[in-house]
Enzyme design. Structure first.
Site, mmCIF file in Angstrom:
data_model
loop_
_atom_site.group_PDB
_atom_site.id
_atom_site.type_symbol
_atom_site.label_atom_id
_atom_site.label_comp_id
_atom_site.label_asym_id
_atom_site.label_seq_id
_atom_site.Cartn_x
_atom_site.Cartn_y
_atom_site.Cartn_z
ATOM 1 N N TYR A 191 -7.090 9.553 6.349
ATOM 2 C CA TYR A 191 -8.037 9.651 5.318
ATOM 3 C C TYR A 191 -9.341 10.367 5.672
ATOM 4 C CZ TYR A 191 -11.464 8.327 1.795
ATOM 5 O OH TYR A 191 -12.453 8.165 0.946
ATOM 6 N N GLY A 245 0.848 -1.289 0.071
ATOM 7 C CA GLY A 245 -0.028 0.003 0.311
ATOM 8 C C GLY A 245 0.803 1.264 -0.045
ATOM 9 N N THR A 279 -6.518 -1.253 -0.945
ATOM 10 C CA THR A 279 -5.306 -1.872 -0.259
ATOM 11 C C THR A 279 -6.118 -3.204 0.437
ATOM 12 O OG1 THR A 279 -5.534 -0.501 1.675
ATOM 13 C CG2 THR A 279 -4.106 0.249 -0.146
ATOM 14 N N TYR A 299 -16.247 6.339 8.613
ATOM 15 C CA TYR A 299 -14.943 6.496 8.609
ATOM 16 C C TYR A 299 -14.548 7.809 9.380
ATOM 17 C CZ TYR A 299 -9.969 6.007 7.373
ATOM 18 O OH TYR A 299 -8.872 5.792 7.562
HETATM 19 P P1 NAD Z 1 -1.940 -1.825 3.965
HETATM 20 O O1 NAD Z 1 -2.632 -2.734 4.671
HETATM 21 O O2 NAD Z 1 -1.446 -1.748 2.655
HETATM 22 O O3 NAD Z 1 -0.076 -1.746 4.734
HETATM 23 C C1 NAD Z 1 -0.028 -1.550 6.328
HETATM 24 C C2 NAD Z 1 1.266 -2.097 6.458
HETATM 25 O O4 NAD Z 1 1.515 -2.088 7.861
HETATM 26 C C3 NAD Z 1 2.032 -3.344 5.748
HETATM 27 O O5 NAD Z 1 3.224 -2.991 5.587
HETATM 28 C C4 NAD Z 1 1.949 -4.219 7.075
HETATM 29 O O6 NAD Z 1 2.966 -5.342 6.987
HETATM 30 C C5 NAD Z 1 2.136 -3.282 8.222
HETATM 31 N N1 NAD Z 1 1.867 -3.716 9.338
HETATM 32 C C6 NAD Z 1 0.619 -3.893 9.803
HETATM 33 N N2 NAD Z 1 0.537 -4.496 11.350
HETATM 34 C C7 NAD Z 1 2.119 -4.092 11.683
HETATM 35 C C8 NAD Z 1 2.332 -4.429 12.852
HETATM 36 N N3 NAD Z 1 1.925 -5.019 14.134
HETATM 37 N N4 NAD Z 1 3.945 -4.263 12.968
HETATM 38 C C9 NAD Z 1 4.727 -3.938 11.837
HETATM 39 N N5 NAD Z 1 3.989 -3.737 10.635
HETATM 40 C C10 NAD Z 1 2.615 -3.834 10.433
HETATM 41 O O7 NAD Z 1 -2.489 -0.480 4.101
HETATM 42 P P2 NAD Z 1 -2.571 0.943 3.347
HETATM 43 O O8 NAD Z 1 -4.017 1.120 3.226
HETATM 44 O O9 NAD Z 1 -1.393 1.382 2.937
HETATM 45 O O10 NAD Z 1 -2.831 2.003 4.812
HETATM 46 C C11 NAD Z 1 -1.306 2.689 5.551
HETATM 47 C C12 NAD Z 1 -1.972 3.973 6.131
HETATM 48 O O11 NAD Z 1 -2.519 4.610 5.141
HETATM 49 C C13 NAD Z 1 -3.075 3.785 7.147
HETATM 50 O O12 NAD Z 1 -2.628 4.484 8.129
HETATM 51 C C14 NAD Z 1 -4.171 3.965 6.340
HETATM 52 O O13 NAD Z 1 -5.193 4.626 7.292
HETATM 53 C C15 NAD Z 1 -3.762 5.266 5.569
HETATM 54 N N6 NAD Z 1 -4.577 5.519 4.416
HETATM 55 C C16 NAD Z 1 -5.117 4.619 3.738
HETATM 56 C C17 NAD Z 1 -5.968 4.894 2.553
HETATM 57 C C18 NAD Z 1 -6.446 3.827 1.593
HETATM 58 O O14 NAD Z 1 -7.514 3.970 0.924
HETATM 59 N N7 NAD Z 1 -5.971 2.549 1.638
HETATM 60 C C19 NAD Z 1 -6.379 6.042 2.342
HETATM 61 C C20 NAD Z 1 -5.828 7.240 3.036
HETATM 62 C C21 NAD Z 1 -5.061 6.776 4.208
#
Ligand code: NAD
Length: 396
Positions: free
Chosen positions: A228, A52, A278, A238
């Site tokens: 987000y 992600g 993601t 959300y």
């Molecule tokens: P994702 O699921 O693709 O990635 C999560 C990451 O966190 C992975 O690398 C995973 O290995 C790691 N992880 C999870 N638990 C862990 C732990 N205990 N120790 C070590 N690593 C750990 O998620 P994403 O969607 O890329 O989200 C990342 C951030 O971006 C979050 O804060 C999310 O709220 C934010 N975000 C996401 C979106 C969306 O639409 N996906 C939009 C805006 C913001």
């Protein structure tokens, strides 16, 4: 072995090594084609680096800025005896590592629980061994369902619920490809508290404090965490739900971390990103339906972006290349501006009430949603022979 997708609800329990590698290669190529980022980070710590937004940040830091990277993540290696492939983030990291080392970039991978003191210490050790011995970029991109408090041992679980009233909404059963009704219950106080403890700013602050105490923060260090906000349509689940409470806590932590980094002439902020498919977002009720419509609208008007487009834009147009950060009134950087533009949201609001199971594939872009979802696990990549025998073991 021959690896096929095995989808269970919002999870795919298999991942394809060659497909994940191709996905990472494609992202690296796009960064290289977009051009080097000047004045960028030299040494980055990415917490949540394997998939992600975190993976996109790591690719932009390494291949856009030429930075050393220490990546922290929680991934599963392959179990060859049982014929179980590794997780997608494992394969992504294997390919990233190979490609970055070919460029003589320093890479360290720390696989384990980012919330623990042990993993923080391991990451600091790896930073100390890096060419700069410090970090000038700290990206906090964790999405986790639980957290063990390193001091008390208490286990907090995050929930995706509303705060206040329960919420009834149109939603999408992605397995069946059917529009359905979702009933999202209201969280109790304890659930709100635990979600904030898991996905709020507590741990981000602990990371920066630990790095600071270890003397691992470089002059001018920037730290950012991703958030987000989204449209009013998804507010109940959300922004005004349990996860939104955690994100507000993250914003408060940004202010404190910003003050701490000022001593190093640095700064901290929250970047509000757009919704993308993601592993984390596909687990949020209502969001897959919203994403299917969003993809249709943004692809049609030519403003669609994925994680890499978003982070490359953040790095090249705001953070580096001699540019300035553009903050909103609450001190956040908004790269969700195209998603939340009036024309995109008006179009979504027109489509939303008309969607049914029958017209799902014509009025929304559910096909793109499904393709993007499978791509997260390395399936459906051009040029990958999915009938070929592949070695499921990969070094990271
Ligand atoms: P994702 O699921 O693709 O990635 C999560 C990451 O966190 C992975 O690398 C995973 O290995 C790691 N992880 C999870 N638990 C862990 C732990 N205990 N120790 C070590 N690593 C750990 O998620 P994403 O969607 O890329 O989200 C990342 C951030 O971006 C979050 O804060 C999310 O709220 C934010 N975000 C996401 C979106 C969306 O639409 N996906 C939009 C805006 C913001």
């Amino acid at each position: 072995m021959i690896v096929q997708p095995k989808v269970k609800g919002f999870l795919c329990v298999t991942a394809h090594p060659a497909g994940c590698a191709a996905n990472v290669d494609e992202q690296i190529l796009r960064v290289e084609k977009s051009g080097a980022i000047s004045g960028g980070c030299k040494s980055a710590l990415i917490i949540g680096a394997s998939t992600g937004y975190g993976l996109a940040s790591r690719i932009c830091a390494a291949f856009g800025c030429g930075a050393s990277t220490v990546g922290v993540f929680f991934e599963r290696g392959a179990d060859a005896e049982r014929g179980r492939p590794a997780s997608a983030g494992w394969y992504n990291t294997a390919e990233f590592t190979k490609r970055a080392r070919e460029k003589n970039l320093y890479v360290a991978n720390i696989n384990g629980d980012a919330f623990s003191d042990e993993i923080k210490a391991k990451a600091i050790e790896a930073i100390k061994k890096s060419p700069l011995g410090k970090v000038d970029l700290i990206v906090y991109s964790l999405a986790s369902p639980r957290r063990t408090d390193p001091k008390t041992g208490a286990v907090y679980k995050s929930v995706l619920k509303t705060v206040g009233e329960e919420f009834l909404s149109k939603s999408l059963d992605t397995d069946r490809g059917e529009v359905c009704q979702a009933k999202i219950p209201a969280a109790n106080e304890q659930e709100v508290f635990e979600t904030v403890k898991t996905m709020g700013g507590d741990d981000w602050e602990l990371w920066v404090n630990a790095l600071d105490e270890a003397g691992a923060i470089a002059e001018g260090c920037v730290s950012l965490a991703y958030s987000y906000i989204g449209p009013s349509l998804t507010y109940p689940i959300y922004r005004e739900g349990t996860i939104g409470m955690a994100k507000k806590d993250l914003e408060k932590a940004a202010e404190r971390i910003d003050a701490a980094l000022k001593i190093h002439r640095g700064k901290a902020f929250v970047s509000v990103n757009k919704a993308i498919v993601t592993q984390a977002s596909s687990a949020i009720p209502v969001v897959p339906l919203y994403l299917s419509i969003l993809y249709a609208v943004m692809k049609k008007n030519g403003t669609h972006e994925d994680a890499l487009d978003q982070i490359y834009r953040l790095f090249s147009q705001q953070l580096y290349n001699g540019n300035c950060l553009d903050f909103d009134d609450d001190g956040r950087v908004r790269i969700d501006n195209l998603e939340l533009s009036e024309d995109v949201q008006n179009e979504i609001m027109k489509i939303w009430p008309t969607v049914t199971s029958q017209n799902l594939t014509t009025v929304t872009d559910f096909d793109s949603y499904k393709k993007e979802f499978l791509k997260l696990f390395g399936f459906g990549m051009d040029g990958v022979d999915y009938d070929a025998d592949v070695d499921i073991c990969a070094e990271i």
